[in-house]
Design an enzyme around this catalytic site. Structure first.
Site, PDB file in Angstrom:
ATOM      1  N   LYS A  33       0.812  -1.222   0.000  1.00 13.88           N
ATOM      2  CA  LYS A  33       0.000   0.000   0.000  1.00 13.88           C
ATOM      3  C   LYS A  33       0.837   1.258   0.000  1.00 13.88           C
ATOM      4  O   LYS A  33       0.347   2.331  -0.374  1.00 13.88           O
ATOM      5  CB  LYS A  33      -0.942   0.010   1.217  1.00 13.88           C
ATOM      6  CG  LYS A  33      -2.088  -0.974   1.077  1.00 13.88           C
ATOM      7  CD  LYS A  33      -3.167  -0.724   2.112  1.00 13.88           C
ATOM      8  CE  LYS A  33      -4.349  -1.652   1.891  1.00 13.88           C
ATOM      9  NZ  LYS A  33      -5.377  -1.492   2.906  1.00 13.88           N
ATOM     10  N   LYS A  69     -11.197  -3.607  -3.832  1.00  7.96           N
ATOM     11  CA  LYS A  69     -12.184  -2.533  -3.902  1.00  7.96           C
ATOM     12  C   LYS A  69     -11.530  -1.185  -4.153  1.00  7.96           C
ATOM     13  O   LYS A  69     -12.200  -0.240  -4.535  1.00  7.96           O
ATOM     14  CB  LYS A  69     -13.045  -2.484  -2.638  1.00  7.96           C
ATOM     15  CG  LYS A  69     -12.313  -2.370  -1.304  1.00  7.96           C
ATOM     16  CD  LYS A  69     -13.306  -2.227  -0.170  1.00  7.96           C
ATOM     17  CE  LYS A  69     -13.058  -2.831   1.177  1.00  7.96           C
ATOM     18  NZ  LYS A  69     -11.857  -3.308   1.662  1.00  7.96           N
ATOM     19  N   LYS A  96      -4.602  -9.210  -6.783  1.00 11.56           N
ATOM     20  CA  LYS A  96      -5.814  -9.512  -6.011  1.00 11.56           C
ATOM     21  C   LYS A  96      -6.978  -8.624  -6.452  1.00 11.56           C
ATOM     22  O   LYS A  96      -6.769  -7.447  -6.731  1.00 11.56           O
ATOM     23  CB  LYS A  96      -5.459  -9.224  -4.546  1.00 11.56           C
ATOM     24  CG  LYS A  96      -6.414  -9.709  -3.514  1.00 11.56           C
ATOM     25  CD  LYS A  96      -6.013  -9.191  -2.133  1.00 11.56           C
ATOM     26  CE  LYS A  96      -6.252  -7.706  -1.999  1.00 11.56           C
ATOM     27  NZ  LYS A  96      -6.166  -7.174  -0.642  1.00 11.56           N
TER      28      LYS A  96
HETATM   29  P1  TYM Z   1     -10.145  -5.618   3.912  1.00  8.09           P
HETATM   30  O1  TYM Z   1     -11.159  -4.568   4.151  1.00  8.09           O
HETATM   31  O2  TYM Z   1      -9.025  -5.319   2.970  1.00  8.09           O
HETATM   32  O3  TYM Z   1     -10.858  -6.935   3.395  1.00  8.09           O
HETATM   33  C1  TYM Z   1     -11.946  -7.497   4.101  1.00  8.09           C
HETATM   34  C2  TYM Z   1     -11.917  -9.013   4.030  1.00  8.09           C
HETATM   35  O4  TYM Z   1     -12.049  -9.451   2.665  1.00  8.09           O
HETATM   36  C3  TYM Z   1     -10.964 -10.315   2.345  1.00  8.09           C
HETATM   37  N1  TYM Z   1     -10.597 -10.077   0.944  1.00  8.09           N
HETATM   38  C4  TYM Z   1     -10.484 -11.033   0.019  1.00  8.09           C
HETATM   39  N2  TYM Z   1     -10.667 -12.374   0.091  1.00  8.09           N
HETATM   40  C5  TYM Z   1     -10.496 -13.074  -1.056  1.00  8.09           C
HETATM   41  N3  TYM Z   1     -10.153 -12.511  -2.237  1.00  8.09           N
HETATM   42  C6  TYM Z   1      -9.963 -11.165  -2.345  1.00  8.09           C
HETATM   43  N4  TYM Z   1      -9.636 -10.617  -3.508  1.00  8.09           N
HETATM   44  C7  TYM Z   1     -10.133 -10.367  -1.180  1.00  8.09           C
HETATM   45  N5  TYM Z   1     -10.050  -9.039  -0.935  1.00  8.09           N
HETATM   46  C8  TYM Z   1     -10.313  -8.886   0.372  1.00  8.09           C
HETATM   47  C9  TYM Z   1      -9.841  -9.906   3.289  1.00  8.09           C
HETATM   48  O5  TYM Z   1      -8.881 -10.923   3.450  1.00  8.09           O
HETATM   49  C10 TYM Z   1     -10.600  -9.609   4.549  1.00  8.09           C
HETATM   50  O6  TYM Z   1     -10.884 -10.793   5.258  1.00  8.09           O
HETATM   51  N6  TYM Z   1      -7.274  -5.398   8.028  1.00  8.09           N
HETATM   52  C11 TYM Z   1      -8.491  -5.924   7.479  1.00  8.09           C
HETATM   53  C12 TYM Z   1      -9.725  -5.498   8.248  1.00  8.09           C
HETATM   54  C13 TYM Z   1      -9.682  -5.757   9.720  1.00  8.09           C
HETATM   55  C14 TYM Z   1      -9.879  -7.016  10.356  1.00  8.09           C
HETATM   56  C15 TYM Z   1      -9.808  -6.747  11.753  1.00  8.09           C
HETATM   57  C16 TYM Z   1     -10.086  -8.306   9.890  1.00  8.09           C
HETATM   58  C17 TYM Z   1      -9.512  -4.818  10.681  1.00  8.09           C
HETATM   59  N7  TYM Z   1      -9.587  -5.410  11.917  1.00  8.09           N
HETATM   60  C18 TYM Z   1      -9.948  -7.765  12.678  1.00  8.09           C
HETATM   61  C19 TYM Z   1     -10.221  -9.321  10.829  1.00  8.09           C
HETATM   62  C20 TYM Z   1     -10.153  -9.058  12.212  1.00  8.09           C
HETATM   63  C21 TYM Z   1      -8.648  -5.417   6.036  1.00  8.09           C
HETATM   64  O7  TYM Z   1      -8.073  -4.440   5.656  1.00  8.09           O
HETATM   65  O8  TYM Z   1      -9.548  -6.138   5.294  1.00  8.09           O
END
Ligand code: TYM
Length: 326
Positions: free
Chosen positions: A111, A195, A192
């Site tokens: 990032k 969004k 990947k």
């Molecule tokens: P974030 O917002 O980037 O993504 C949310 C969830 O979606 C999954 N994900 C994917 N899975 C499969 N293929 C993809 N292309 C894909 N893109 C996203 C991510 O692995 C995630 O599970 N840091 C985290 C958010 C967070 C969190 C937490 C998660 C904050 N606190 C505590 C678990 C527990 C994040 O940025 O996810």
């Protein structure tokens, strides 16, 4: 009952990757676990967000949770910023996290690559995620593959705290499905599906209209062969479309392979598009009903109130152990 917690950033329209990698597992786990599903707005501001867009996206993610089948009677659904204990515990966890650990995080490297002004929040972000998870003594964290490293850090910090201040935290386990843990872009199977991608043709938004979904999938990049076969090393694009098919329909990869044996990519892509549309159409219908119902804020307030009881109790105990005067 074992505890489950996860979160999604309201930093744009949720994609099919978020659904397959995360949300569909949330829905499944709520029946057998005590669940906490957050919209992690404090994490979202580690990259610049337009205030109005952040407000809208936060409501949108929460409504998509509910529209996908998360039942607020079963799981606490809330905004991270509505439970201030997250930020406070996040600070305490930052003080226990080493620079070297944060420097190794591949998500930070990705990032921040090529950017000149990087907010320091982006660097310390994993410590806030550690706090999110440990605040509830979470057993299981359903996430996609890209969050694995953050989960390893969480496990290390739980153990570090326990060693230094006495046993308190449960050491959590990641819950990552074999199929669909990393859905790739439609135009480039080496990156990947995200969004925050600037190219809307690279991802399917959970709110894309059926015709947009069909068009995006029909234009998705493929190799020049004809065989629908799961082989990520040699056929990354077809393998990705197969994961999407399986993730949306509930079929196994073998079943998808068998279904399209002897058929070309054209028929297969049509099948993928229909699997995605039949999954998302009813979710979209419920989504708009929920947004129009005017009930979302009350549901989120109730979720935050419930979650805060546990998070506040953990924070108090952490502060006590660390030597704060209470
Ligand atoms: P974030 O917002 O980037 O993504 C949310 C969830 O979606 C999954 N994900 C994917 N899975 C499969 N293929 C993809 N292309 C894909 N893109 C996203 C991510 O692995 C995630 O599970 N840091 C985290 C958010 C967070 C969190 C937490 C998660 C904050 N606190 C505590 C678990 C527990 C994040 O940025 O996810």
């Amino acid at each position: 009952m074992k505890k489950v917690l996860s979160g999604i950033q309201p930093s744009g329209q949720l994609t099919l990757g978020n659904y397959i990698g995360a949300i569909r597992n949330f829905v499944e786990l709520q029946h057998s676990h005590e669940c906490y599903f957050m919209v992690v707005d404090l994490h979202a501001v580690t990259t610049p967000q337009e205030p109005e867009a952040l407000r809208e996206n936060s409501a949108s993610v929460a409504a998509l949770y509910l529209a996908s089948g998360i039942d607020p009677q079963k799981a606490s659904v809330y905004l991270q910023s509505h439970v201030p204990a997250h930020a406070e515990l996040g600070w305490l966890m930052t003080t226990l996290t080493y620079m070297g650990e944060l420097e190794r995080m591949t998500q930070f490297k990705d990032k921040s690559a090529g950017k000149s002004s990087i907010g320091s929040g982006l660097f310390v972000y994993p410590a806030l995620m550690v706090a999110d998870i440990l605040a509830y003594n979470t057993d299981l964290v359903p996430v996609g593959d890209d969050q694995k490293q953050h989960l390893e850090l969480t496990r290390d910090l739980a153990q570090r705290f326990n060693q230094r201040f006495g046993d308190l935290f449960t050491v959590p386990e990641p819950y990552i499905q074999k199929v669909g843990a990393r859905i790739m872009s439609l135009d480039d199977a080496s990156s990947k599906m995200s969004k925050s991608s600037p190219n809307p043709a690279s991802f399917i938004s959970m709110l894309d209209a059926p015709d947009v979904i069909r068009k995006k999938i029909s234009r998705a990049t493929t190799d020049s062969g004809r065989e629908v076969k799961f082989d990520p090393a040699n056929k990354p694009e077809i393998s990705n479309l197969m994961s999407i098919y399986a993730g949306c329909s509930g079929l196994s990869l073998q079943e998808v392979e068998a279904k399209y044996e002897g058929e070309g990519y054209g028929a297969f892509k049509k099948g993928v598009a229909e699997a995605v549309v039949s999954l998302l159409e009813p979710i979209q219908q419920r989504y708009y009903e929920i947004r129009e119902s005017g009930q979302l804020d009350a549901i989120l307030a109730q979720g935050a109130e419930k979650a805060a009881v546990t998070a506040n109790a953990t924070l108090r105990e952490v502060k006590q152990r660390m030597g704060f005067r209470l």
